[in-house]
Design a protein around this motif. Sequence first.
Motif, PDB file in Angstrom:
ATOM      1  N   LEU A 109      20.573-111.266 -83.777  1.00 41.06           N
ATOM      2  CA  LEU A 109      19.587-110.215 -83.517  1.00 41.06           C
ATOM      3  C   LEU A 109      19.495-109.904 -82.024  1.00 41.06           C
ATOM      4  O   LEU A 109      19.217-108.758 -81.637  1.00 41.06           O
ATOM      5  CB  LEU A 109      18.217-110.632 -84.053  1.00 41.06           C
ATOM      6  CG  LEU A 109      18.079-110.629 -85.582  1.00 41.06           C
ATOM      7  CD1 LEU A 109      16.738-111.200 -85.993  1.00 41.06           C
ATOM      8  CD2 LEU A 109      18.271-109.227 -86.153  1.00 41.06           C
ATOM      9  N   SER A 110      19.773-110.911 -81.187  1.00 44.92           N
ATOM     10  CA  SER A 110      19.769-110.676 -79.738  1.00 44.92           C
ATOM     11  C   SER A 110      20.927-109.776 -79.319  1.00 44.92           C
ATOM     12  O   SER A 110      20.908-109.183 -78.234  1.00 44.92           O
ATOM     13  CB  SER A 110      19.837-112.007 -78.985  1.00 44.92           C
ATOM     14  OG  SER A 110      21.128-112.605 -79.083  1.00 44.92           O
ATOM     15  N   VAL A 111      21.936-109.672 -80.165  1.00 46.78           N
ATOM     16  CA  VAL A 111      23.063-108.768 -79.918  1.00 46.78           C
ATOM     17  C   VAL A 111      22.738-107.360 -80.416  1.00 46.78           C
ATOM     18  O   VAL A 111      23.044-106.363 -79.749  1.00 46.78           O
ATOM     19  CB  VAL A 111      24.336-109.296 -80.618  1.00 46.78           C
ATOM     20  CG1 VAL A 111      25.471-108.269 -80.531  1.00 46.78           C
ATOM     21  CG2 VAL A 111      24.774-110.627 -80.015  1.00 46.78           C
ATOM     22  N   VAL A 112      22.109-107.288 -81.587  1.00 46.27           N
ATOM     23  CA  VAL A 112      21.917-106.002 -82.269  1.00 46.27           C
ATOM     24  C   VAL A 112      20.657-105.263 -81.819  1.00 46.27           C
ATOM     25  O   VAL A 112      20.681-104.034 -81.636  1.00 46.27           O
ATOM     26  CB  VAL A 112      21.881-106.227 -83.802  1.00 46.27           C
ATOM     27  CG1 VAL A 112      21.580-104.924 -84.529  1.00 46.27           C
ATOM     28  CG2 VAL A 112      23.202-106.821 -84.281  1.00 46.27           C
ATOM     29  N   LEU A 113      19.560-105.976 -81.643  1.00 44.90           N
ATOM     30  CA  LEU A 113      18.275-105.309 -81.401  1.00 44.90           C
ATOM     31  C   LEU A 113      18.131-104.622 -80.036  1.00 44.90           C
ATOM     32  O   LEU A 113      17.615-103.493 -79.984  1.00 44.90           O
ATOM     33  CB  LEU A 113      17.132-106.308 -81.596  1.00 44.90           C
ATOM     34  CG  LEU A 113      16.785-106.660 -83.044  1.00 44.90           C
ATOM     35  CD1 LEU A 113      15.643-107.663 -83.090  1.00 44.90           C
ATOM     36  CD2 LEU A 113      16.425-105.401 -83.832  1.00 44.90           C
ATOM     37  N   PRO A 114      18.539-105.252 -78.913  1.00 46.65           N
ATOM     38  CA  PRO A 114      18.313-104.595 -77.614  1.00 46.65           C
ATOM     39  C   PRO A 114      18.863-103.178 -77.518  1.00 46.65           C
ATOM     40  O   PRO A 114      18.143-102.267 -77.052  1.00 46.65           O
ATOM     41  CB  PRO A 114      18.975-105.551 -76.623  1.00 46.65           C
ATOM     42  CG  PRO A 114      18.845-106.894 -77.263  1.00 46.65           C
ATOM     43  CD  PRO A 114      19.048-106.637 -78.719  1.00 46.65           C
ATOM     44  N   PRO A 115      20.106-102.897 -77.958  1.00 46.61           N
ATOM     45  CA  PRO A 115      20.588-101.507 -77.898  1.00 46.61           C
ATOM     46  C   PRO A 115      19.789-100.555 -78.786  1.00 46.61           C
ATOM     47  O   PRO A 115      19.636 -99.376 -78.460  1.00 46.61           O
ATOM     48  CB  PRO A 115      22.042-101.607 -78.368  1.00 46.61           C
ATOM     49  CG  PRO A 115      22.412-103.028 -78.172  1.00 46.61           C
ATOM     50  CD  PRO A 115      21.172-103.810 -78.415  1.00 46.61           C
ATOM     51  N   LEU A 116      19.295-101.062 -79.918  1.00 47.61           N
ATOM     52  CA  LEU A 116      18.481-100.214 -80.789  1.00 47.61           C
ATOM     53  C   LEU A 116      17.142 -99.885 -80.128  1.00 47.61           C
ATOM     54  O   LEU A 116      16.633 -98.765 -80.250  1.00 47.61           O
ATOM     55  CB  LEU A 116      18.239-100.909 -82.129  1.00 47.61           C
ATOM     56  CG  LEU A 116      19.459-101.089 -83.046  1.00 47.61           C
ATOM     57  CD1 LEU A 116      19.077-101.875 -84.288  1.00 47.61           C
ATOM     58  CD2 LEU A 116      20.058 -99.738 -83.425  1.00 47.61           C
ATOM     59  N   LEU A 117      16.593-100.870 -79.410  1.00 47.65           N
ATOM     60  CA  LEU A 117      15.287-100.671 -78.782  1.00 47.65           C
ATOM     61  C   LEU A 117      15.364 -99.793 -77.536  1.00 47.65           C
ATOM     62  O   LEU A 117      14.431 -99.043 -77.245  1.00 47.65           O
ATOM     63  CB  LEU A 117      14.670-102.030 -78.434  1.00 47.65           C
ATOM     64  CG  LEU A 117      14.326-102.917 -79.641  1.00 47.65           C
ATOM     65  CD1 LEU A 117      13.837-104.285 -79.185  1.00 47.65           C
ATOM     66  CD2 LEU A 117      13.270-102.241 -80.518  1.00 47.65           C
ATOM     67  N   ASP A 118      16.476 -99.897 -76.768  1.00 44.48           N
ATOM     68  CA  ASP A 118      16.565 -99.082 -75.542  1.00 44.48           C
ATOM     69  C   ASP A 118      17.234 -97.725 -75.777  1.00 44.48           C
ATOM     70  O   ASP A 118      17.393 -96.930 -74.854  1.00 44.48           O
ATOM     71  CB  ASP A 118      17.260 -99.852 -74.421  1.00 44.48           C
ATOM     72  CG  ASP A 118      18.738-100.145 -74.698  1.00 44.48           C
ATOM     73  OD1 ASP A 118      19.346 -99.470 -75.550  1.00 44.48           O
ATOM     74  OD2 ASP A 118      19.298-101.054 -74.048  1.00 44.48           O
ATOM     75  N   GLY A 119      17.655 -97.471 -77.034  1.00 49.59           N
ATOM     76  CA  GLY A 119      18.211 -96.170 -77.371  1.00 49.59           C
ATOM     77  C   GLY A 119      19.704 -96.037 -77.190  1.00 49.59           C
ATOM     78  O   GLY A 119      20.288 -95.020 -77.568  1.00 49.59           O
TER      79      GLY A 119
END
Length: 286
Positions: free
Chosen positions: A176-186
């Motif tokens: 999730l640390s790989v997948v979530l940050p790009p989703l959250l910052d757009g």
Amino acid sequence: MKLNKSIAFLAGTILLLSLFSALCGLLGHQGDGPVPYESVRGETVLLHGEGPYRHMSREVALQGIAQDAVTLFIACPLLLVSLLFARKGSLRARYLLSGTLAYFLVTYLFYLVMGMYNELFLAYAALTGISFFALAFTLASFDMSALTGVFRPGAPRKTASFFLIFNASVIALLWLSVVLPPLLDGSVYPRALEHYTTLPVQGLDLGLFLPLSFYSGLLFARKDPRGYLFAPVYLIFLSVLMTALTAKVIAMEMNGYPAGPAMVVIPLFMLASWGLSAGLLFKVKT
């Protein structure tokens, strides 16, 4: 109860095909070497440029070669030895065979869906299918109703249960640390995506294999008969897989690709899974 002959045939086929595939991955050097490539997202990716992994990014190709070495020198001997003793009626060997077959299934499923198309495609497809049926038939050969009594006192059931639940939780957080940050910052696309279409390892882990680890641990903790089957098998599978992952992170570090937290987490999980697998197998009565 001895194994059905069809399982021995399937396992033997897996052994031959995996030896061939692993050797092709280790010894294949056709090609001109690393070459830069621009992905559909406009990012420059360094392709491996050699052997069957020539169209894969160099970082991932090096990991594949490292896993081929583990498959060749650890998984294949385990498959052969466990098959020989399981055919003689050893329940301990049947557990070992099941876990090893699970390793082959997961390994070549990932090769099939993640590896760029190459000359080994049919071998990967065959290994995925044959491993699935070999594992299914082997699991079906266990007498579920009798499994709660096959371990002698002192088996590390509670520790194994906790570790399987802990493994699922930690690896899920890692992915999730790989997948979530790009989703959250757009930005949407993780760096690890490179020129691939998706993240099959993270996707299959989060959707299937990590929930299975969690559920197996939970069943084992509750002394559910299914836990006495799934938990030991999953731990043995995890032992071989974590060995392959350890080889991968070492290969990454040696070639200048930082593995980050995985460099610590994966080897520790490898040692824990081997230790718990051995602890459970030594307590099997037959």
